[in-house]
Design an enzyme around this catalytic site. Structure first.
Site, PDB file in Angstrom:
ATOM      1  N   CYS A  34      50.898  31.223  66.528  1.00  0.00           N
ATOM      2  CA  CYS A  34      51.994  32.144  66.875  1.00  0.00           C
ATOM      3  C   CYS A  34      51.985  33.357  65.943  1.00  0.00           C
ATOM      4  O   CYS A  34      52.403  33.261  64.791  1.00  0.00           O
ATOM      5  CB  CYS A  34      53.333  31.416  66.779  1.00  0.00           C
ATOM      6  N   CYS A  74      55.484  34.548  64.872  1.00  0.00           N
ATOM      7  CA  CYS A  74      56.112  33.711  63.837  1.00  0.00           C
ATOM      8  C   CYS A  74      55.488  33.967  62.461  1.00  0.00           C
ATOM      9  O   CYS A  74      56.184  34.019  61.453  1.00  0.00           O
ATOM     10  CB  CYS A  74      55.934  32.228  64.134  1.00  0.00           C
ATOM     11  N   ASP A  75      54.165  34.077  62.406  1.00  0.00           N
ATOM     12  CA  ASP A  75      53.459  34.029  61.121  1.00  0.00           C
ATOM     13  C   ASP A  75      52.783  35.332  60.710  1.00  0.00           C
ATOM     14  O   ASP A  75      52.255  35.427  59.601  1.00  0.00           O
ATOM     15  CB  ASP A  75      52.387  32.920  61.176  1.00  0.00           C
TER      16      ASP A  75
END
Ligand code: NAP
Length: 323
Positions: A149, A152-153
């Site tokens: 992701c 997300c990261d």
């Protein structure tokens, strides 16, 4: 289709309550659209969110192809809007995950991490999860450089070098997102032709931070505390080499979240729930919508449409059976 004995359709649940008219399993675009339509039909649906409120769409940085948002909309923002709209008409959101279902008797029984439900209709909208490469080092270094992701990261890779695996829309979209943070993004694809749509291909080709390695697979992720490099192999020449990288982002398709329905509902060879044109599964009163039942389109707008269709059918079923 399994035709259930409906003699005990209105039987109370174990704790003396009437069964729910509708339980929606999953809180992505399909789940909340189903809940919106069911709530407006005054079914007071309960939505089990699962682990990811908003589903995979909520992990997307920007959604540019959901109609009504000419400038695009953030994935989690769109998820919030879906939830609010369904709740405005009486949908109830439960932060809980279904762990076991019994769809062989009516009302259907659904066990969750923190309780148990009985429901006269169920809409399954559990979506799909990202596939793994299943190569050495991948599992050990997940969260320490290996990710599924970018939204997300991606932030953790500010001014770092990353590798992306895949040649579809997800790989290119996420690679483009990663260029906001990383200094370079190398896309490794197992063929020499991309599967992604032309608009993303053009954007990727025009982005100076993105380069491609073709006909190549990643065979190992290397690093102690965190990812340091990946080993790669050219499938045409069989040549093996290594490239230094701080991160490995994997976007190689998805697997439907149907484990708890296996053996109870008809699934296709890929594990997707089989539905007819009316979103009906192999069990009467159970419907499926969104990516869990759709290996073809997998768009926010098509998932939302399937959710709405499933709820309309569930409402008709409840009316026909006099529930
Ligand atoms: P996808 O279209 O199935 O693409 C998966 C990619 O991973 C393919 O390029 C495939 O290679 C590669 N791959 C699969 N297994 C592999 C393995 N073991 N090792 C190396 N590479 C492997 O998946 P997706 O990109 O997640 O897209 C899924 C669906 O969502 C599609 O319908 C897509 O259009 C849609 N989507 C749309 C958008 C958008 O509209 N903006 C954004 C994201 C996703 P091959 O090409 O060789 O098969």
């Amino acid at each position: 289709m399994l035709d259930l004995n409906l003699s005990n359709l209105s039987s109370p649940s174990a704790n003396g309550d009437e069964p729910l008219k509708m339980l929606v399993i999953g809180s992505g675009p399909a789940g909340f659209s189903a809940a919106l339509y069911a709530a407006r039909a005054e079914l007071a649906p309960v939505v089990l969110t699962g682990m990811e409120l908003g589903g995979q769409a909520a992990l997307t940085h920007m959604i540019e192809n959901y109609p009504g948002f000419p400038e695009g909309v953030g994935g989690s923002e769109l998820g919030d809007l879906f939830q609010k709209q369904a709740e405005r008409f009486g949908s109830i959101t439960e932060f809980d995950t279904a762990t076991e279902v019994d769809l062989t008797k009516h009302p259907f029984q659904i066990k969750t991490e923190s309780g148990e439900y009985q429901a006269n209709t169920v809409i399954i909208a559990t979506g799909a999860r990202p596939n793994h490469l299943n190569i050495p080092g991948e599992e050990e270094l997940t969260g320490r450089g290996v990710s599924y992701c970018a939204t997300c990261d991606g932030w953790f890779f500010k001014d770092k070098k990353v590798v992306v695996v895949g040649g579809g829309d997800s790989a290119l979209e996420e690679a483009l997102y990663l260029t906001r943070h990383a200094t370079s993004v190398t896309i490794i694809h197992r063929r020499d032709e991309l599967r992604a749509g032309q608009i993303l291909i053009t954007r990727a080709n025009e982005n100076p931070k993105i380069d491609f390695i073709w006909d190549t697979v990643v065979t190992d992720v290397v690093g102690d505390e965190k990812v340091a490099s990946v080993k790669i192999k050219n499938l045409k020449t069989e040549e093996e080499s290594a490239i230094e990288t701080d991160g490995l982002f994997i976007f190689i398709g998805h697997t439907p979240n149907t484990d708890i329905f296996d053996g109870q509902l008809a699934l296709d060879d890929g594990g997707y729930i089989v539905v007819d044109g009316l979103m009906q599964t192999s069990v009467e009163g159970v419907y499926a919508a969104g990516e869990v039942a759709d290996p073809h389109f997998r768009q926010v707008v098509t998932s939302a449409g399937m959710g709405a269709a499933a709820a309309i059918q569930a409402v008709r079923y409840i009316e026909e059976k006099g529930l």
